[in-house]
Design a protein around this motif. Structure first.
Motif, mmCIF file in Angstrom:
data_model
loop_
_atom_site.group_PDB
_atom_site.id
_atom_site.type_symbol
_atom_site.label_atom_id
_atom_site.label_comp_id
_atom_site.label_asym_id
_atom_site.label_seq_id
_atom_site.Cartn_x
_atom_site.Cartn_y
_atom_site.Cartn_z
ATOM 1 N N ALA B 62 13.652 2.082 30.118
ATOM 2 C CA ALA B 62 14.051 3.459 29.810
ATOM 3 C C ALA B 62 14.525 3.564 28.364
ATOM 4 C CB ALA B 62 15.152 3.900 30.771
ATOM 5 N N LEU B 66 12.794 5.948 25.561
ATOM 6 C CA LEU B 66 13.557 6.989 24.855
ATOM 7 C C LEU B 66 13.509 6.769 23.342
ATOM 8 C CD1 LEU B 66 16.549 7.325 27.351
ATOM 9 C CD2 LEU B 66 14.956 9.173 26.723
ATOM 10 N N ALA B 69 10.149 7.895 22.062
ATOM 11 C CA ALA B 69 9.843 9.315 22.283
ATOM 12 C C ALA B 69 9.820 10.098 20.978
ATOM 13 C CB ALA B 69 10.870 9.918 23.234
ATOM 14 N N PRO B 72 12.553 13.497 22.930
ATOM 15 C CA PRO B 72 13.266 13.205 24.192
ATOM 16 C C PRO B 72 14.174 14.381 24.573
ATOM 17 C CG PRO B 72 14.341 12.072 22.374
ATOM 18 C CD PRO B 72 13.117 12.753 21.789
ATOM 19 N N LEU B 74 17.396 15.420 27.717
ATOM 20 C CA LEU B 74 18.243 14.894 28.786
ATOM 21 C C LEU B 74 18.668 16.048 29.693
ATOM 22 C CD1 LEU B 74 20.616 12.722 26.520
ATOM 23 C CD2 LEU B 74 18.328 12.140 27.375
ATOM 24 N N LEU B 95 20.328 9.595 20.402
ATOM 25 C CA LEU B 95 18.884 9.860 20.400
ATOM 26 C C LEU B 95 18.539 11.117 19.602
ATOM 27 C CD1 LEU B 95 18.285 9.247 24.215
ATOM 28 C CD2 LEU B 95 17.430 7.773 22.365
ATOM 29 N N ALA B 97 18.897 14.060 20.688
ATOM 30 C CA ALA B 97 18.125 14.786 21.712
ATOM 31 C C ALA B 97 18.954 15.923 22.292
ATOM 32 C CB ALA B 97 17.740 13.827 22.836
ATOM 33 N N VAL B 155 9.435 12.725 26.713
ATOM 34 C CA VAL B 155 10.188 11.815 27.586
ATOM 35 C C VAL B 155 11.450 12.537 28.058
ATOM 36 C CG1 VAL B 155 11.366 9.585 27.777
ATOM 37 C CG2 VAL B 155 9.346 9.798 26.302
ATOM 38 N N LEU B 157 14.926 12.408 30.626
ATOM 39 C CA LEU B 157 15.828 11.678 31.531
ATOM 40 C C LEU B 157 16.361 12.680 32.556
ATOM 41 C CD1 LEU B 157 17.528 9.062 32.184
ATOM 42 C CD2 LEU B 157 19.325 10.078 30.761
ATOM 43 N N ILE B 210 20.035 0.915 24.212
ATOM 44 C CA ILE B 210 19.466 1.696 23.105
ATOM 45 C C ILE B 210 20.058 1.203 21.781
ATOM 46 C CG2 ILE B 210 19.504 4.004 22.039
ATOM 47 C CD1 ILE B 210 19.072 5.134 24.871
#
Lengths: 261, 261
Positions: B62, B66, B69, B72, B74, B95, B97, B155, B157, B210
């Motif tokens: 994962a 991520l 991506a 990404p 979430l 990220l 994101a 991507v 989550l 990560i």
């Protein structure tokens, strides 16, 4: 209540969840009772949402113990009242036994609402509103009990009960019958007879067995109890859980192969 | 919040339960979220309340997905917000994101409260309050999505998500990463990468991976993804569940023998 089609593969489970949600809305069930319901759902799912052979044997032994009892008593909490109020009243009437409201998170308001609910279903003997003694070894309001009810009983049915109270009642020398979907819980481990089954299947099944055994000689009932081993019953329940998981793993393997991975 | 001693053998589980109960009180979590929490508790219990090796492998995959991506995103619902709000914000920041609030039982009030909670933890990009498009194949408010968030993401989550939404996002061609304690759920079965772990362990673990992978060349991250099989991961999780049950059965046998029955 949310509308759930009867054709839904998990209709019974979803209906039970709705009853608990209604119980919380009506002040019958505590919010924590929803988490307990969720825990039970998972165990029921792993057991295939059916009454296992081992649970059926435990239910037969429970019926024999309740018929042999001199002073049986039935414990009712917020989840029991939300899920099977009519069935608990029918069971009490069959056995001529008191229903006693006992709550983990006691509030006088909730006790009264549950007692009223049971009376609205025709219950004649509802205790718990005026406790007059205590179960030794339990703290606070959880110890509260009533003479003529659970305190004096020789055989007690405690559906969906916590391990502490189960153990305390066993220490008092009572025959304790649990209904608990977790075969590994302290309640299941400590009870005299553990019915590892969904209460919505177990109580009607228990009523049926009490009806069919009610004309039997005492010796036959005693023989049923003599032949019963709670350890073997729990071990069989775990075995059936393993079989379910193995079957699901096989399905996963088949699905994986057909997907080419 | 109820006071739980840190020495309690099930401290982490009880703390999680308190967070969900607080979430319900504060209007962050739906009442049904408590049942979902209970279901998770049982699976976590059967997995031994620890991160399995298979879950750790899924978390590594994962992290790679991520980091690779382009866009990404979430997803956050009422249980995620109650359990790991700060951690989700940290993950989003790492990220760069967006966090997108998406509720099974949507109410505008609850969406706003969750968005405010995430912003109070420092979130810079919170979507979901003004959805402008729909995920195809989902009904009603569950389909609502936002451009620049989950709708456009490559991507996604989706912690603690239901199977319908997971499937619909996979159908859109996205790489879908689930966090779900039930290895047999439709969500786990349909996701691209299923982390079968408690979200309170999984998100910090994902953050750590990560961080440690963030300097790696793209080829290394792609190799991690190439080597990952979600089917094998789920199969291993089921195997670890079986091992736990077998170990408990052995304990039961030993206890039974020493009790002479």
């Amino acid at each position: 209540m949310t509308d759930i089609p009867k054709s839904h593969p998990r209709y019974a489970s979803l209906m039970a969840r709705e009853r608990i949600a209604d119980g919380v809305r009506n002040g019958i069930t505590s919010a924590q009772g929803m988490i307990a319901q969720g825990r039970g759902e998972t165990f029921d799912y792993i057991l295939g949402e059916r009454t296992m052979r081992s649970a059926d044997r435990a239910t037969l032994a429970a019926a024999a113990a309740l018929l042999l009892a001199e002073r049986p008593a039935l414990s009712v909490n917020g989840n029991v009242a939300a899920l099977v109020p009519a069935e608990m009243v029918e069971l009490a009437s069959l056995l001529n036994a008191p229903l006693e409201v006992n709550l983990f998170h006691r509030s006088e308001d909730r006790v009264r609402k549950i007692a009223d609910l049971l009376r609205s279903h025709g219950a004649r003997m509802v205790l718990g509103e005026s406790p007059d003694c205590r179960v030794p070894g339990l703290e606070h309001s959880r110890a509260l009990a009533t003479r003529g009810g659970i305190y004096d009983a020789d055989v007690v049915l405690i559906p969906l009960e916590d391990g502490d109270r189960c153990e305390a009642l066993v220490r008092m020398g009572k025959t304790v019958i649990a209904i608990d979907l977790n075969p590994l819980s302290r309640t299941s481990m400590k009870a005299s007879i553990s019915i590892v089954d969904n209460i919505m299947r177990a109580v009607p099944n228990l009523i049926g067995k009490i009806r069919s055994l009610s004309g039997s000689p005492r010796e036959d009932l005693q023989a049923i109890l003599r032949d019963y081993s709670n350890r073997n019953t729990l071990s069989d329940a775990l075995l059936e859980m393993q079989e379910y998981i193995t079957a699901r793993m096989r399905e996963l393997d088949t699905a994986g192969r057909s997907a080419g991975r």
